[in-house]
Design an enzyme around this catalytic site. Structure first.
Site, PDB file in Angstrom:
ATOM      1  N   GLU A   1      34.303 -39.973  57.554  1.00 18.81           N
ATOM      2  CA  GLU A   1      34.504 -40.273  58.879  1.00 18.81           C
ATOM      3  C   GLU A   1      34.649 -39.257  59.897  1.00 18.81           C
ATOM      4  OE1 GLU A   1      36.257 -41.439  56.203  1.00 18.81           O
ATOM      5  OE2 GLU A   1      36.019 -43.781  56.097  1.00 18.81           O
TER       6      GLU A   1
ATOM      7  N   PHE B   1      48.783 -52.639  52.943  1.00 22.90           N
ATOM      8  CA  PHE B   1      47.677 -51.877  52.414  1.00 22.90           C
ATOM      9  C   PHE B   1      46.596 -51.392  53.466  1.00 22.90           C
ATOM     10  CE2 PHE B   1      43.525 -51.548  50.244  1.00 22.90           C
ATOM     11  CZ  PHE B   1      43.586 -50.400  49.612  1.00 22.90           C
ATOM     12  N   GLN B   2      46.447 -50.043  53.342  1.00 24.60           N
ATOM     13  CA  GLN B   2      45.776 -49.245  54.273  1.00 24.60           C
ATOM     14  C   GLN B   2      46.079 -49.467  55.921  1.00 24.60           C
ATOM     15  OE1 GLN B   2      41.293 -50.166  53.300  1.00 24.60           O
ATOM     16  NE2 GLN B   2      41.664 -48.259  52.070  1.00 24.60           N
TER      17      GLN B   2
ATOM     18  N   LYS C   1      42.381 -56.977  61.852  1.00 28.55           N
ATOM     19  CA  LYS C   1      41.318 -58.072  60.933  1.00 28.55           C
ATOM     20  C   LYS C   1      41.446 -59.541  61.719  1.00 28.55           C
ATOM     21  CE  LYS C   1      39.962 -58.552  56.351  1.00 28.55           C
ATOM     22  NZ  LYS C   1      40.300 -58.117  54.848  1.00 28.55           N
TER      23      LYS C   1
ATOM     24  N   MET D   1      35.107 -14.323  61.456  1.00 29.19           N
ATOM     25  CA  MET D   1      35.872 -14.145  62.609  1.00 29.19           C
ATOM     26  C   MET D   1      37.493 -13.781  62.050  1.00 29.19           C
ATOM     27  SD  MET D   1      35.745 -13.699  65.677  1.00 29.19           S
ATOM     28  CE  MET D   1      34.880 -14.517  66.933  1.00 29.19           C
TER      29      MET D   1
END
Ligand SMILES: Cc1ncc(C[n+]2csc(CCOP(=O)(O)OP(=O)(O)O)c2C)c(N)n1
Lengths: 572, 169
Positions: free
Chosen positions: A55, A117-118, A167, A476
């Site tokens: 993502e 959950f999640q 949801k 760098m």
């Protein structure tokens, strides 16, 4: 066909709304909380969903797309880990004012707060790194919220907006009517600059003997490059640009002084230090530009045009602020100016500085160097490619040696300095830009940070050139260790632990090349640039321990500028 | 210097958090903050007392304005305004000091709102410096606990009327 007022599910409303916003691409990744959206997506053909591999990649793709096209980039991910994986990209977009809208799935409203959950409080997590964010609690508010999200992301000073979609809201049913217009009483960006302030700016410029235009990304975001070019040309003004401003004014024009700041050109920094009117356009006086605040442009009357009032007087107190859209202010200002002033003495001085300390690098030892590669790319693409750089030494060399002639051509993570930006961002760019070469340039470190998205480029047959500047170091950081940290090369040497990039490229199915000799650069670049049936990977094995010069050490002034590595003999 | 800033915000989910997050994220300090309804149900008023140099306060006001949920931001400092704060102060008393404490409360036009065999609780309202003064006087008796509401403030009437015409409301 649905009539505007028929009942729809949240999922249908979501896609109908995106259609109204003329969204062409969604960069996304499915999961439990957004299954209903993906179910609907299966049958949709008016926009294209690009399946990413992580993502974070999706957010950088959306940024690349947005920066290159000026349109809003769109991301769709699931709740919990899907949402938290977007955080770096959102923070990056916030720092560089990139218009993206990120849709995250969320657990059902009755479960919010239950450690379901999640579940992650993504609205809370992203509050300080979004321009605004929303949790949609009622399907009846979905269309309006999407409208607001696109409006807020793309107007004023652009930025990321996150919309959290529980949801049950996606499953619920409501009337659909997409609002034509919206009014937000708490959000009314100032667009037109104050007339009297503009007049005053013109007067100051007319009186100036040693003026300088200091141009930032705001000029590009406002599509003000034509106005800038005209204004600079007609008034014979020197132009220096920030990292994000490169391309706003042609880098190959004699009036361009190149980039200013820490790794800017000597002459641009001298000009800042000695100008009598510093005219800042859509730039924010970042610490990488100003160095030591007390010594920054002390001789100059400072004018600052910016659409965001919070940028004004934040780091540097200016004499004349103008809040407004740069493009409009420049157009108004042009009318106020009369005949071309004579700045020949000032130009003479600037040209002396140019010769005093030009950009150079070692060309005669037969070794391959990043600067040479960038110069060659610049030459072969006539400065017209879209270059997506990563973060590190190569990024600075690109800013010094690639002569950008067009705006929206230098796509880079400036504010946040996010390694791993270039690879996915270039994928986003290539969906938006079809008529110019797209070149992603990364260091060997940053290339590995979102390497998973290579397969996305392969799958969609995107003609991106992935160039890796492999110096076997986190270059760098190594440079800072050499200069400022007692030469303790702590965890920056990758020579024992890098993968074989050629094989990596081949395994992902890319046409791949590798070289360590300047003699092969021409031929490989020609081949890479000519190949357009899919992505190409080129590993350039360059010298290991080069440093970017000039450098003004952090918090210092042009007087402390270092232009080359100290010779050990001189150091005794 | 202390500044009293009045902020009208959308009265919905997260607006208060957004303001608080901005303060902590930018490193601005909050001396007190209070929030409550206004005459318009969908708008709340936050009164924030903050401290800093002028340059910082200017940034505070701009950053507040930049938030999408803020409708109007006014720095009331230096303007004619009414400022009030409420404090509940529970003080220990001994034989003889109970009357003294009640007298102090009376002088400051406070109310005794609770009493038991060891402590007495006063309710004091007024400008914040009056509250400070009361606390000062009560300290020697032993303050058991205290709750201050934070400042609420409004511009004084006359100006408010003028302002209403061009107000966003
Ligand atoms: C995500 C992230 N982690 C760490 C850093 C700190 N950092 C800045 S430049 C740099 C080295 C980059 O090395 P490389 O990608 O090989 O590019 P080079 O400098 O060699 O061109 C590091 C580690 C960063 N900018 N971003």
């Amino acid at each position: 066909m649905k009539t505007p007022n028929s009942k729809m599910t949240g999922a249908e409303i979501f896609f109908e709304s995106l259609k109204k916003e003329k969204v062409e691409y969604i960069f996304g990744y499915p999961g439990g909380a957004v299954l209903k959206l993906y179910e609907k997506l299966y049958d949709i053909n008016y926009l294209k969903h690009i399946l990413v591999r992580h993502e974070q990649g999706a957010t950088h793709m959306a940024e690349g797309y947005a920066k290159a096209t000026g349109k809003v980039g769109v991301v769709l991910v699931t709740s919990g880990p899907g949402a938290t994986n977007t955080v770096t990209g959102i923070a990056d977009a916030y720092m560089d004012s990139v218009p993206i809208v990120v849709f995250t799935g969320q657990v059902a409203t009755h479960l919010i707060g239950n450690d379901a959950f999640q579940e992650a409080d993504i609205v809370g997590i992203t509050r300080p790194i979004t321009k605004h964010n929303f949790l949609v609690r009622d399907v009846a508010e979905l269309a309006m919220t999407i409208k607001k999200a696109f409006y807020i992301a793309s107007t004023g000073r652009p930025g990321p907006v996150l919309v959290d979609l529980p949801k049950d809201v996606i499953n619920a049913v409501s009337d659909f009517e997409y609002p034509e217009k919206i009014e937000l009483r708490g959000y009314k960006p100032t667009f037109l600059g104050h007339q009297n302030q503009i007049k005053k700016a013109a007067e100051m410029l007319k009186k100036a003997k040693r003026p300088l235009l200091y141009v930032g990304g705001g000029v590009i975001m406002s599509n003000g490059e034509r106005e800038l070019r005209l204004f600079a040309k007609e008034n014979n003004l020197p132009v220096t640009m920030t990292l994000q401003g490169l391309g706003a004014f042609p880098g190959n024009d004699s009036q361009s002084l190149g980039m200013l700041g820490m790794h800017g050109t000597y002459w641009a920094n001298q000009a800042v230090n000695n100008c009598d009117v510093l005219f800042s356009l859509g730039a924010r006086f970042d610490d990488r530009v100003t160095g030591k605040i007390d010594s920054f442009a002390t001789k100059a009357y400072k004018i600052h045009v910016d659409i965001d009032p919070t940028c004004i007087d934040k780091n540097i107190i200016v004499d004349l602020p103008i809040v407004g859209d740069v493009k409009h202010v420049l157009a108004e200002l042009a009318v106020e100016m009369d005949q071309t002033p004579d700045f020949s003495d000032w130009w003479k001085q600037i040209n002396i500085w140019r010769e005093e300390c030009p950009l150079t690098y070692e060309k005669n030892d037969g070794k391959l160097r990043c600067e040479y590669i960038i110069e060659k790319i610049s030459e072969k693409t006539k400065g017209e490619a879209v270059i997506i750089s990563d973060v590190g030494q190569h990024q600075m060399w690109i800013s010094q040696y690639y002569k950008f002639v067009n705006p929206r051509s230098h796509i880079t993570s400036g504010g946040l300095g996010t390694m791993g930006f270039s690879l996915p961002a270039s994928i986003g760019v290539s969906f938006g830009i079809k008529d110019r070469p797209i070149i992603s340039i990364s260091g060997d470190g940053g290339f590995q940070m979102n390497i998973q998205e290579l397969i996305t480029a392969v799958y969609y047959k995107l003609p991106i050139k992935f160039f890796i500047i492999n110096n076997s170091f986190l270059g760098m950081v190594r440079q800072w260790q050499e200069l400022f940290h007692a030469e303790k090369y702590s965890f920056t040497d990758l020579s024992e632990s890098n993968p074989d990039f050629l094989k990596v490229g081949q395994a992902f199915g890319l046409k791949s090349f590798s070289t360590n000799s300047p003699n092969n650069v021409d031929e490989i670049l020609d081949k890479a640039l000519a190949y357009n049936d899919g992505p190409v990977l080129v590993e350039f094995k360059v010298v290991k321990e080069d440093m970017v010069f000039p450098i003004i050490p952090a918090g210092q002034t042009v007087n402390e500028i270092m232009t080359k590595r100290l010779d050990p003999k001189e150091m005794v | 210097m202390k500044h009293t800033i009045s902020v009208l915000v959308e009265n919905h989910y997260g607006a208060f958090n957004r303001v608080a997050t901005m303060f902590s994220g930018k490193g601005f300090n909050i001396h007190s903050i209070s929030i409550g309804e206004t005459e318009i149900p969908e708008i709340s008023r936050m009164t924030i007392v903050t401290e800093g140099e002028d340059k910082i306060i200017e940034q505070v006001v701009k950053q507040l304005n930049r938030l999408i949920d803020t409708i109007k931001v006014i720095d009331l400092t230096g303007q004619y305004r009414i400022e009030r704060e409420l404090a509940l102060i529970t003080v220990f008393y001994q034989k003889g000091t109970r009357i003294e404490i009640t007298n102090i409360s009376n002088i400051f036009r406070g109310n005794v709102v609770d009493i038991n065999n060891k402590t007495i609780t006063l309710e004091i309202t007024g400008p914040p410096d009056k509250i400070d003064a009361v606390i000062n006087v009560l300290e020697p008796y032993g303050i058991k606990e205290m709750a201050r509401s934070g400042t609420v403030a409004l511009k004084r009437g006359e100006q408010l009327k003028q302002d209403k015409k061009e107000s966003v409301l």
